[in-house]
Design a protein around this motif. Structure first.
Motif, PDB file in Angstrom:
ATOM      1  N   THR A  60      -4.501   9.766  -0.238  1.00 16.99           N
ATOM      2  CA  THR A  60      -5.795  10.447  -0.261  1.00 16.99           C
ATOM      3  C   THR A  60      -5.841  11.560   0.780  1.00 16.99           C
ATOM      4  O   THR A  60      -6.435  12.614   0.546  1.00 16.99           O
ATOM      5  N   LEU A  61      -5.169  11.344   1.909  1.00 17.82           N
ATOM      6  CA  LEU A  61      -5.104  12.364   2.968  1.00 17.82           C
ATOM      7  C   LEU A  61      -4.007  13.395   2.711  1.00 17.82           C
ATOM      8  O   LEU A  61      -3.761  14.262   3.538  1.00 17.82           O
ATOM      9  N   ARG A  62      -3.345  13.284   1.571  1.00 16.58           N
ATOM     10  CA  ARG A  62      -2.270  14.213   1.158  1.00 16.58           C
ATOM     11  C   ARG A  62      -1.010  14.087   2.020  1.00 16.58           C
ATOM     12  O   ARG A  62      -0.200  14.989   2.080  1.00 16.58           O
ATOM     13  N   ASN A  63      -0.858  12.945   2.686  1.00 12.52           N
ATOM     14  CA  ASN A  63       0.370  12.673   3.423  1.00 12.52           C
ATOM     15  C   ASN A  63       1.276  11.893   2.463  1.00 12.52           C
ATOM     16  O   ASN A  63       1.439  10.673   2.566  1.00 12.52           O
ATOM     17  N   LEU A  64       1.851  12.622   1.516  1.00 13.10           N
ATOM     18  CA  LEU A  64       2.534  11.987   0.390  1.00 13.10           C
ATOM     19  C   LEU A  64       3.850  11.324   0.784  1.00 13.10           C
ATOM     20  O   LEU A  64       4.226  10.304   0.196  1.00 13.10           O
ATOM     21  N   ASP A  65       4.550  11.864   1.784  1.00 11.16           N
ATOM     22  CA  ASP A  65       5.799  11.229   2.217  1.00 11.16           C
ATOM     23  C   ASP A  65       5.521   9.857   2.831  1.00 11.16           C
ATOM     24  O   ASP A  65       6.207   8.881   2.530  1.00 11.16           O
ATOM     25  N   ARG A  66       4.505   9.805   3.691  1.00 13.66           N
ATOM     26  CA  ARG A  66       4.153   8.518   4.307  1.00 13.66           C
ATOM     27  C   ARG A  66       3.663   7.541   3.245  1.00 13.66           C
ATOM     28  O   ARG A  66       3.978   6.353   3.281  1.00 13.66           O
ATOM     29  N   GLU A  68       4.468   7.468   0.056  1.00 15.13           N
ATOM     30  CA  GLU A  68       5.608   7.014  -0.747  1.00 15.13           C
ATOM     31  C   GLU A  68       6.416   5.954  -0.001  1.00 15.13           C
ATOM     32  O   GLU A  68       6.799   4.932  -0.573  1.00 15.13           O
ATOM     33  N   GLN A  69       6.649   6.184   1.279  1.00 16.98           N
ATOM     34  CA  GLN A  69       7.435   5.236   2.071  1.00 16.98           C
ATOM     35  C   GLN A  69       6.741   3.869   2.145  1.00 16.98           C
ATOM     36  O   GLN A  69       7.359   2.829   1.893  1.00 16.98           O
ATOM     37  N   ALA A  70       5.449   3.870   2.463  1.00 14.99           N
ATOM     38  CA  ALA A  70       4.707   2.611   2.586  1.00 14.99           C
ATOM     39  C   ALA A  70       4.641   1.868   1.254  1.00 14.99           C
ATOM     40  O   ALA A  70       4.869   0.652   1.194  1.00 14.99           O
ATOM     41  N   LEU A  71       4.370   2.601   0.188  1.00 14.30           N
ATOM     42  CA  LEU A  71       4.207   1.953  -1.116  1.00 14.30           C
ATOM     43  C   LEU A  71       5.533   1.499  -1.711  1.00 14.30           C
ATOM     44  O   LEU A  71       5.590   0.469  -2.383  1.00 14.30           O
ATOM     45  N   SER A  72       6.593   2.234  -1.465  1.00 12.84           N
ATOM     46  CA  SER A  72       7.920   1.789  -1.926  1.00 12.84           C
ATOM     47  C   SER A  72       8.286   0.470  -1.265  1.00 12.84           C
ATOM     48  O   SER A  72       8.801  -0.449  -1.914  1.00 12.84           O
ATOM     49  N   THR A  73       7.997   0.372   0.041  1.00 10.85           N
ATOM     50  CA  THR A  73       8.280  -0.874   0.768  1.00 10.85           C
ATOM     51  C   THR A  73       7.401  -2.004   0.245  1.00 10.85           C
ATOM     52  O   THR A  73       7.872  -3.120   0.021  1.00 10.85           O
ATOM     53  N   ALA A  74       6.120  -1.718   0.040  1.00 12.52           N
ATOM     54  CA  ALA A  74       5.200  -2.738  -0.488  1.00 12.52           C
ATOM     55  C   ALA A  74       5.656  -3.229  -1.856  1.00 12.52           C
ATOM     56  O   ALA A  74       5.618  -4.434  -2.140  1.00 12.52           O
ATOM     57  N   LYS A  93      -0.265   2.544  -7.413  1.00 10.39           N
ATOM     58  CA  LYS A  93      -0.435   3.445  -6.266  1.00 10.39           C
ATOM     59  C   LYS A  93       0.776   4.362  -6.086  1.00 10.39           C
ATOM     60  O   LYS A  93       0.624   5.546  -5.796  1.00 10.39           O
ATOM     61  N   LEU A  94       1.979   3.810  -6.256  1.00  8.89           N
ATOM     62  CA  LEU A  94       3.185   4.623  -6.084  1.00  8.89           C
ATOM     63  C   LEU A  94       3.312   5.643  -7.221  1.00  8.89           C
ATOM     64  O   LEU A  94       3.668   6.803  -6.983  1.00  8.89           O
ATOM     65  N   ALA A  95       2.990   5.242  -8.436  1.00 10.08           N
ATOM     66  CA  ALA A  95       3.015   6.190  -9.562  1.00 10.08           C
ATOM     67  C   ALA A  95       2.039   7.333  -9.321  1.00 10.08           C
ATOM     68  O   ALA A  95       2.307   8.489  -9.666  1.00 10.08           O
ATOM     69  N   HIS A  96       0.905   7.013  -8.697  1.00 13.75           N
ATOM     70  CA  HIS A  96      -0.105   8.019  -8.372  1.00 13.75           C
ATOM     71  C   HIS A  96       0.447   9.014  -7.344  1.00 13.75           C
ATOM     72  O   HIS A  96       0.204  10.220  -7.428  1.00 13.75           O
ATOM     73  N   VAL A  97       1.223   8.519  -6.378  1.00 12.95           N
ATOM     74  CA  VAL A  97       1.871   9.405  -5.399  1.00 12.95           C
ATOM     75  C   VAL A  97       2.858  10.329  -6.113  1.00 12.95           C
ATOM     76  O   VAL A  97       2.873  11.538  -5.886  1.00 12.95           O
ATOM     77  N   TYR A  98       3.689   9.762  -6.989  1.00 10.09           N
ATOM     78  CA  TYR A  98       4.640  10.589  -7.748  1.00 10.09           C
ATOM     79  C   TYR A  98       3.904  11.669  -8.530  1.00 10.09           C
ATOM     80  O   TYR A  98       4.360  12.807  -8.619  1.00 10.09           O
TER      81      TYR A  98
END
Length: 194
Positions: A60-66, A68-74, A93-98
């Motif tokens: 939501t804050l547009r920090n997409l790298d962070r 992606e990292q958090a959600l991939s781990t989750a 959530k991860l698909a939404h980041v992609y």
């Protein structure tokens, strides 16, 4: 898990993207959860929940790298403990980041997989409307308005059964915005060909 005292509210812009009402407080919440995540002896369920929150709000804050990292781990942890509910939530959530990274093929593949998971696994089933809603937003971002509407209609049907007025309103907004955008798109396209 300690609840956060920070303002996590958001609104939707004209592109159906969530925009924080108070970015500073949302960032403070992420930092707050990160501090909890760094505590020793944290149970895996709590770790997954914290990573999911960090990832969702970082997006939501547009920090997409962070995000992606958090959600991939989750997602990896969710699959490791075979928790289909967590797997569905973090996949969405991860698909939404992609999607926001414009990695549409990966995003759509993940949305299709999570829809199948939700349709076939009772534990994941409560997330089916969210999967359709966000898949619709992915289609919307690609200007595939007819496909977006199909997804939103699927989400709305489920949400009407659930009776959650906030979720129903969110989907109705998405449908109205898509209809409006489709009309502008179609009239602009037809004007080009005259």
């Amino acid at each position: 898990m300690i609840e956060t005292p920070f303002d996590l509210s958001y609104h939707y812009d004209d592109n159906l993207q969530d925009v924080p009402n108070n970015s500073g407080e949302m960032q403070q919440a992420i930092d707050f959860w990160q501090a909890q995540l760094d505590q020793p002896g944290l149970e895996i369920f709590q770790r997954i929940k914290l990573l999911g929150r960090i990832g969702g709000y970082a997006r939501t804050l547009r920090n997409l790298d962070r995000a992606e990292q958090a959600l991939s781990t989750a997602l990896t942890l969710s699959k490791a403990i075979e928790n289909r509910r967590f797997e569905a939530a973090n996949s969405i959530k991860l698909a939404h980041v992609y999607q926001w990274q414009q990695r549409y093929v990966e995003s759509e593949t993940m949305f299709e997989a999570v829809i199948t998971l939700c349709q076939n696994d009772p534990e994941a089933a409560p997330y089916l409307d969210f999967a359709y809603q966000h898949f619709g937003k992915c289609k919307f971002d690609q200007q595939k308005y007819a496909e977006a509407l199909q997804c939103f209609e699927q989400a709305l049907n489920i949400r009407m059964e659930k009776g959650d007025s906030e979720l129903i309103a969110s989907t109705e907004l998405a449908i109205a915005t898509t209809h409006s955008r489709q009309k502008c798109h179609d009239s602009g396209a037809s004007a080009t060909y005259h």
